[in-house]
Design a protein around this motif. Structure first.
Motif, PDB file in Angstrom:
ATOM      1  N   ASP A   6       0.852  -1.188   0.000  1.00 16.11           N
ATOM      2  CA  ASP A   6       0.000   0.000   0.000  1.00 16.11           C
ATOM      3  C   ASP A   6       0.888   1.238   0.000  1.00 16.11           C
ATOM      4  O   ASP A   6       1.633   1.483   0.957  1.00 16.11           O
ATOM      5  CB  ASP A   6      -0.888  -0.031   1.240  1.00 16.11           C
ATOM      6  CG  ASP A   6      -1.820   1.155   1.366  1.00 16.11           C
ATOM      7  OD1 ASP A   6      -1.856   2.009   0.454  1.00 16.11           O
ATOM      8  OD2 ASP A   6      -2.514   1.238   2.393  1.00 16.11           O
TER       9      ASP A   6
ATOM     10  N   SER B 226       0.145   4.364   0.305  1.00 13.42           N
ATOM     11  CA  SER B 226      -0.186   5.310   1.380  1.00 13.42           C
ATOM     12  C   SER B 226       0.481   4.902   2.687  1.00 13.42           C
ATOM     13  O   SER B 226       1.011   5.743   3.418  1.00 13.42           O
ATOM     14  CB  SER B 226      -1.696   5.389   1.587  1.00 13.42           C
ATOM     15  OG  SER B 226      -2.321   5.885   0.446  1.00 13.42           O
ATOM     16  N   HIS B 227       0.461   3.617   2.968  1.00 12.08           N
ATOM     17  CA  HIS B 227       1.107   3.124   4.196  1.00 12.08           C
ATOM     18  C   HIS B 227       2.621   3.366   4.136  1.00 12.08           C
ATOM     19  O   HIS B 227       3.243   3.764   5.118  1.00 12.08           O
ATOM     20  CB  HIS B 227       0.796   1.642   4.395  1.00 12.08           C
ATOM     21  CG  HIS B 227       1.390   1.064   5.622  1.00 12.08           C
ATOM     22  ND1 HIS B 227       1.024   1.454   6.893  1.00 12.08           N
ATOM     23  CD2 HIS B 227       2.359   0.131   5.793  1.00 12.08           C
ATOM     24  CE1 HIS B 227       1.732   0.788   7.781  1.00 12.08           C
ATOM     25  NE2 HIS B 227       2.555  -0.023   7.130  1.00 12.08           N
TER      26      HIS B 227
ATOM     27  N   SER C  97       4.160   5.745   2.466  1.00  8.60           N
ATOM     28  CA  SER C  97       4.411   7.179   2.634  1.00  8.60           C
ATOM     29  C   SER C  97       4.297   7.604   4.091  1.00  8.60           C
ATOM     30  O   SER C  97       5.126   8.379   4.585  1.00  8.60           O
ATOM     31  CB  SER C  97       3.437   7.994   1.779  1.00  8.60           C
ATOM     32  OG  SER C  97       3.699   7.766   0.412  1.00  8.60           O
ATOM     33  N   ARG C  98       3.278   7.117   4.785  1.00 13.04           N
ATOM     34  CA  ARG C  98       3.120   7.461   6.209  1.00 13.04           C
ATOM     35  C   ARG C  98       4.285   6.922   7.035  1.00 13.04           C
ATOM     36  O   ARG C  98       4.824   7.607   7.899  1.00 13.04           O
ATOM     37  CB  ARG C  98       1.798   6.927   6.742  1.00 13.04           C
ATOM     38  CG  ARG C  98       0.591   7.713   6.284  1.00 13.04           C
ATOM     39  CD  ARG C  98      -0.656   7.298   7.029  1.00 13.04           C
ATOM     40  NE  ARG C  98      -0.944   5.875   6.936  1.00 13.04           N
ATOM     41  CZ  ARG C  98      -1.651   5.294   5.973  1.00 13.04           C
ATOM     42  NH1 ARG C  98      -2.154   6.027   4.991  1.00 13.04           N
ATOM     43  NH2 ARG C  98      -1.864   3.995   5.991  1.00 13.04           N
ATOM     44  N   SER C  99       4.669   5.682   6.766  1.00 11.35           N
ATOM     45  CA  SER C  99       5.786   5.075   7.500  1.00 11.35           C
ATOM     46  C   SER C  99       7.088   5.815   7.223  1.00 11.35           C
ATOM     47  O   SER C  99       7.891   6.045   8.129  1.00 11.35           O
ATOM     48  CB  SER C  99       5.937   3.601   7.105  1.00 11.35           C
ATOM     49  OG  SER C  99       4.788   2.879   7.447  1.00 11.35           O
TER      50      SER C  99
ATOM     51  N   ARG D 208       7.413   8.980   6.348  1.00  6.87           N
ATOM     52  CA  ARG D 208       7.360  10.280   7.017  1.00  6.87           C
ATOM     53  C   ARG D 208       7.638  10.140   8.515  1.00  6.87           C
ATOM     54  O   ARG D 208       8.369  10.943   9.095  1.00  6.87           O
ATOM     55  CB  ARG D 208       6.007  10.943   6.800  1.00  6.87           C
ATOM     56  CG  ARG D 208       5.934  12.336   7.405  1.00  6.87           C
ATOM     57  CD  ARG D 208       4.602  13.004   7.194  1.00  6.87           C
ATOM     58  NE  ARG D 208       4.349  13.338   5.814  1.00  6.87           N
ATOM     59  CZ  ARG D 208       4.808  14.437   5.213  1.00  6.87           C
ATOM     60  NH1 ARG D 208       5.553  15.289   5.879  1.00  6.87           N
ATOM     61  NH2 ARG D 208       4.533  14.671   3.956  1.00  6.87           N
ATOM     62  N   ARG D 209       7.067   9.107   9.140  1.00  2.67           N
ATOM     63  CA  ARG D 209       7.328   8.899  10.576  1.00  2.67           C
ATOM     64  C   ARG D 209       8.808   8.617  10.826  1.00  2.67           C
ATOM     65  O   ARG D 209       9.378   9.086  11.800  1.00  2.67           O
ATOM     66  CB  ARG D 209       6.483   7.738  11.101  1.00  2.67           C
ATOM     67  CG  ARG D 209       5.082   8.129  11.490  1.00  2.67           C
ATOM     68  CD  ARG D 209       4.408   7.054  12.320  1.00  2.67           C
ATOM     69  NE  ARG D 209       4.316   5.772  11.628  1.00  2.67           N
ATOM     70  CZ  ARG D 209       3.304   5.405  10.853  1.00  2.67           C
ATOM     71  NH1 ARG D 209       2.291   6.218  10.665  1.00  2.67           N
ATOM     72  NH2 ARG D 209       3.306   4.229  10.272  1.00  2.67           N
ATOM     73  N   ARG D 210       9.429   7.851   9.953  1.00  2.00           N
ATOM     74  CA  ARG D 210      10.833   7.445  10.160  1.00  2.00           C
ATOM     75  C   ARG D 210      11.818   8.569   9.845  1.00  2.00           C
ATOM     76  O   ARG D 210      12.780   8.791  10.556  1.00  2.00           O
ATOM     77  CB  ARG D 210      11.125   6.230   9.277  1.00  2.00           C
ATOM     78  CG  ARG D 210      12.573   5.809   9.233  1.00  2.00           C
ATOM     79  CD  ARG D 210      13.036   5.299  10.592  1.00  2.00           C
ATOM     80  NE  ARG D 210      14.363   4.769  10.546  1.00  2.00           N
ATOM     81  CZ  ARG D 210      15.468   5.479  10.821  1.00  2.00           C
ATOM     82  NH1 ARG D 210      15.370   6.732  11.142  1.00  2.00           N
ATOM     83  NH2 ARG D 210      16.636   4.913  10.771  1.00  2.00           N
TER      84      ARG D 210
ATOM     85  N   SER E 127       8.273  13.545   3.603  1.00  2.00           N
ATOM     86  CA  SER E 127       7.651  12.613   2.664  1.00  2.00           C
ATOM     87  C   SER E 127       8.717  12.048   1.713  1.00  2.00           C
ATOM     88  O   SER E 127       9.788  12.637   1.548  1.00  2.00           O
ATOM     89  CB  SER E 127       6.574  13.331   1.859  1.00  2.00           C
ATOM     90  OG  SER E 127       7.166  14.216   0.927  1.00  2.00           O
TER      91      SER E 127
END
Length: 54
Positions: A12, A14-15, A17-19, A21-23, A27
């Motif tokens: 995924d 989106s998943h 991209s979110r992961s 960004r968190r790491r 982005s």
């Protein structure tokens, strides 16, 4: 970016991209743009200053 996400086991985008960004605190697109800037002539990693073409 999709090929990178798939290579790292994300199905995924989106998943991924979110992961990402968190790491890394940005982005994947922001990271790619930063790398493009850092690879321009005149950028020196020791000073983090862009001196422009020589």
């Amino acid at each position: 970016m999709t090929d990178v996400a798939l290579r790292w086991g994300f199905n995924d985008l989106s998943h991924f991209s979110r992961s990402f960004r968190r790491r890394f605190g940005m982005s994947p697109r922001e990271y790619r743009n930063l790398l493009g800037f850092l690879q321009k002539p005149g950028w020196h990693p020791d000073t983090s200053v862009c001196h422009g073409p020589t």
